[in-house]
Scaffold this motif. Structure first.
Motif, PDB file in Angstrom:
ATOM      1  N   LEU A   8       0.832  -1.212   0.000  1.00 55.45           N
ATOM      2  CA  LEU A   8       0.000   0.000   0.000  1.00 55.45           C
ATOM      3  C   LEU A   8       0.866   1.260   0.000  1.00 55.45           C
ATOM      4  O   LEU A   8       0.498   2.283   0.588  1.00 55.45           O
ATOM      5  CB  LEU A   8      -0.948   0.023   1.209  1.00 55.45           C
ATOM      6  N   LEU A   9       2.007   1.202  -0.673  1.00 51.63           N
ATOM      7  CA  LEU A   9       3.000   2.263  -0.533  1.00 51.63           C
ATOM      8  C   LEU A   9       2.551   3.577  -1.156  1.00 51.63           C
ATOM      9  O   LEU A   9       2.833   4.650  -0.625  1.00 51.63           O
ATOM     10  CB  LEU A   9       4.333   1.816  -1.142  1.00 51.63           C
ATOM     11  N   GLY A  10       1.869   3.517  -2.302  1.00 52.76           N
ATOM     12  CA  GLY A  10       1.451   4.746  -2.957  1.00 52.76           C
ATOM     13  C   GLY A  10       0.390   5.495  -2.183  1.00 52.76           C
ATOM     14  O   GLY A  10       0.503   6.710  -1.957  1.00 52.76           O
ATOM     15  N   SER A  11      -0.646   4.800  -1.739  1.00 54.70           N
ATOM     16  CA  SER A  11      -1.694   5.469  -0.966  1.00 54.70           C
ATOM     17  C   SER A  11      -1.170   5.937   0.379  1.00 54.70           C
ATOM     18  O   SER A  11      -1.541   7.013   0.871  1.00 54.70           O
ATOM     19  CB  SER A  11      -2.898   4.541  -0.778  1.00 54.70           C
ATOM     20  N   GLN A  12      -0.262   5.164   0.982  1.00 57.13           N
ATOM     21  CA  GLN A  12       0.338   5.585   2.242  1.00 57.13           C
ATOM     22  C   GLN A  12       1.153   6.862   2.044  1.00 57.13           C
ATOM     23  O   GLN A  12       1.080   7.793   2.864  1.00 57.13           O
ATOM     24  CB  GLN A  12       1.227   4.485   2.809  1.00 57.13           C
TER      25      GLN A  12
END
Length: 517
Positions: A330-334
Motif C-alpha cells: 500500500l506504498l502509494g496510498s500511504q
C-alpha cells in the motif's frame, strides 16, 4: 491486492467475528439521481480500458508492476484518457524498495525422504541457496487451535540455538509480522527461513507475503499440511531441506501515483471525495482483475462523470487517484496520505476504494464500515458509505455480503487517519461457501479468484457480469457522495466529517502487504 492469504490490518479486529446474511431487500430512496451516470458507465467501456491494460502487459514482460515499464505505460494510458476527458492530472513521485524474482523459489526436502514442496518467496527476501537441518521454533501450535493463537518466531527466545552448520528455521504464521519472524531467525543464527500457514480455518494453504523491508536471507512459504509432515519428520529423527531464492531488491526505485481533479470549484471545496484504485500488478502477471478491473471501472466512471455533465453539479470535489506500489505494501496510498498537511488531510471527506471487481468465482462484497458483521467499525462516516452501497444493491435486488474492514487495500492508510472509507470487492483468495454458491452461483470450496497473483490473471478470466454490477454500484456511490447536499450525516453538507487536529493515527502493523495477524 495483497499476497496469497496475507492480510493487511490497519485496525485490530475483534476475535468474535460473525457471519452476516446477504443484503437483498430494497434500499431507501436515494437523495441523488444517479441513473444517467450508471447507464453511461457500460461494461463495454470498461472492457476497452482492460484491453489496453492487457496489451500493455503483453508488450512489457507480462506485467504492469511498479518500477517496471508496464507500469509506466499503464500510467501514460490512464493519464491520457483523463486529460482527454477534461481533468487536471499530476504525477506524485516517490521512491520505494523495489523487489522482484529472477526465477521462482524452490523448497526441496532432502531427508529422511527427498520431495519437492510447493513454495513461494516472501517479498524482500534475500537471495541464495541454503541446505541444512530444519529446526522448528519451540512454540509451533500443531495441531492448530480453532482460532489463531500461534506466536511462533515473535520473540528471540522462540528459537532453538542454530546448529553450527547452515540451518533452516521453520516458523508458523501468527500474531506478529513476517519481517520480525525473519529478523529474529537471522539474529538466532539461521541461514534461511520457512514460514508456514497457521492451520486455522482459511489459514491452511501456501502462505506468502511481504517482510516489509529487505532481510538478508532466503525466506519462503509453506502450507500447513506440508509443514505438519515436515515437523513430524523432524521430531522422528530430523529432516534437512534446501531453500533456493533468486531475487533482486532496489531500495531507491522510483514510481508514482496519478492524481486527477476536475478544474472547477464546488460549493464545498473543503470536502474532497478521493476515489482510488491501485494501478500496479504483481510482477508475476498482467493483473487484469487485480487490479485492472478497479482501474478500468474507476477510469470509465471519471470519463462518464464528465461526459454526462455531472461534474457541473458537484457539491464537493471528486478526486480520482491511481495508486502505485500497492502490491508491495500500500506504498502509494500511504505516501499520498502521509505527505498531506494536517489541514489538507482534514479536508478529505471520504475515500472510496475499488480493488478487484471481476473475480471469476465472485461474491458481491461491500466493506463492513459500521462493524455490524465483523466487530470493528471504520472511522465515523464509514457506516454511511456502506449503506450507500447496500441501499443501491438492495433497490437493484442484488444480494451482497459484507467483507472485513481490515485495511487490506488502499483505503487502509486513510482509515489510519480517521478518514471515512468504503468500497466494493469481488473476492481474492477466500474460499466460496456453500451458502454463497447458492446465492451467487459459481463453485463452493474454490477460491473467489483462482488466478489471483498469477500469470493467468488476464482478460479472458474476468467475469463481466459482476464487473458491470460492481462498476454501476461504484458509479452510484461516486455521484452520491459528490452531489449529495445533505452529506454523509444527513445534517447539511457544511458539517465537517472530522478534524485531524484531534484524530490519532492508529499504530501501523506490517505483515503481508501492510499487516498480518
Amino acid at each position: 491486492m495483497r499476497k496469497i492469504v496475507a492480510a493487511t490490518a490497519a485496525v485490530v479486529l475483534s476475535a468474535g467475528l460473525v457471519s452476516a446474511s446477504p443484503a437483498v431487500a430494497g434500499g431507501s430512496k436515494p437523495e441523488v439521481d444517479t441513473k444517467r451516470l450508471t447507464q453511461a458507465v457500460q461494461v463495454n467501456g470498461v472492457l476497452q480500458h482492460l484491453r489496453q491494460l492487457q496489451t500493455i502487459a503483453n508488450r512489457n514482460g507480462g506485467n504492469r508492476a511498479s518500477g517496471l515499464p508496464g507500469y509506466e505505460a499503464s500510467s501514460d494510458y490512464v493519464a491520457k484518457t483523463l486529460r482527454a476527458a477534461g481533468y487536471r492530472v499530476r504525477k506524485q513521485t516517490f521512491t520505494f524498495p523495489f523487489f522482484a524474482e529472477n526465477s521462482p523459489a524452490t523448497l526441496v526436502q532432502r531427508t529422511p525422504e527427498e520431495k519437492t514442496l510447493e513454495t513461494g518467496v516472501f517479498t524482500y527476501s534475500g537471495s541464495g541457496t541454503v541446505t541444512g537441518p530444519v529446526v522448528p521454533t519451540k512454540d509451533v501450535v500443531i495441531p492448530a487451535s480453532p482460532t489463531p493463537s500461534s506466536t511462533s518466531g515473535c520473540e528471540a527466545a522462540d528459537f532453538e540455538p542454530a546448529p553450527a552448520e547452515p540451518s533452516v528455521a521453520l516458523v508458523q504464521r501468527g500474531t506478529c509480522d513476517f519481517g520480525l519472524k525473519a529478523s529474529n531467525a537471522k539474529a538466532a543464527g539461521y541461514d534461511a527461513v520457512i514460514i508456514f500457514n497457521e492451520g486455522n480455518p482459511d489459514r491452511t494453504e501456501l502462505t506468502t507475503g511481504t517482510l516489509g523491508s529487505p532481510v538478508d536471507l532466503p525466506v519462503v512459504g509453506l502450507s500447513y499440511d506440508d509443514a505438519v509432515a515436515l515437523v513430524d519428520d523432524v521430531r522422528a529423527g530430523g529432516a534437512t531441506a534446501t531453500v533456493t531464492t533468486d531475487t533482486v531488491t532496489d531500495l531507491e526505485r522510483e514510481t508514482h501515483n496519478l492524481i486527477a481533479d476536475w478544474p472547477r470549484r464546488t460549493k464545498h471545496d473543503d470536502q474532497v471525495v478521493v476515489v482510488g484504485a491501485h494501478l500496479d500488478s504483481v510482477p508475476e502477471g498482467p493483473g487484469i482483475n487485480d487490479n485492472g478491473t478497479g482501474v478500468a471501472g474507476t477510469l470509465e466512471i471519471a470519463k462518464q462523470l464528465a461526459r454526462t455533465g455531472y461534474t457541473k453539479k458537484l457539491q464537493r470535489p471528486v478526486r480520482f487517484a491511481f495508486w502505485g506500489a500497492e502490491e508491495l505494501g500500500l506504498l502509494g496510498s500511504q505516501h499520498y496520505v502521509d505527505s498531506l498537511s494536517d489541514g489538507a488531510r482534514s479536508k478529505i471527506y471520504a475515500n472510496l476504494n475499488f480493488d478487484m471487481l471481476g473475480s471469476p468465482n465472485y461474491v458481491r462484497l461491500v466493506y463492513d464500515g459500521d462493524g455490524s458483521s465483523f466487530g470493528t467499525a471504520g472511522p465515523a462516516g464509514s457506516g454511511q458509505i456502506e449503506k450507500v452501497f447496500t441501499d443501491y444493491f438492495g433497490r437493484a435486488r442484488l444480494a451482497t455480503d459484507p467483507t472485513e474492514f481490515d485495511g487490506r487495500s488502499d483505503y487502509g492508510p486513510f482509515i489510519q487517519y480517521g478518514i471515512p472509507a468504503g468500497g466494493l470487492f469481488s473476492g481474492a483468495d477466500d474460499v466460496k461457501t456453500e451458502r454463497q454458491a447458492s446465492i451467487y452461483g459459481g463453485t463452493a470450496g474454490e477460491i473467489l479468484d483462482p488466478n489471483y497473483h498469477t500469470p493467468q490473471d488476464d482478460i479472458t478470466r474476468v467475469n463481466t457480469t459482476v464487473l458491470g454490477q460492481l462498476t454501476d454500484g461504484a458509479a452510484h456511490a461516486v455521484a452520491t457522495l459528490g452531489l449529495s447536499k445533505k452529506g454523509l450525516y444527513g445534517d447539511g453538507a457544511r458539517t465537517k466529517v472530522r478534524t485531524n487536529a484531534t484524530a490519532k493515527k492508529a499504530p501501523k502493523v506490517t505483515e503481508g502487504p501492510a499487516a498480518q495477524r
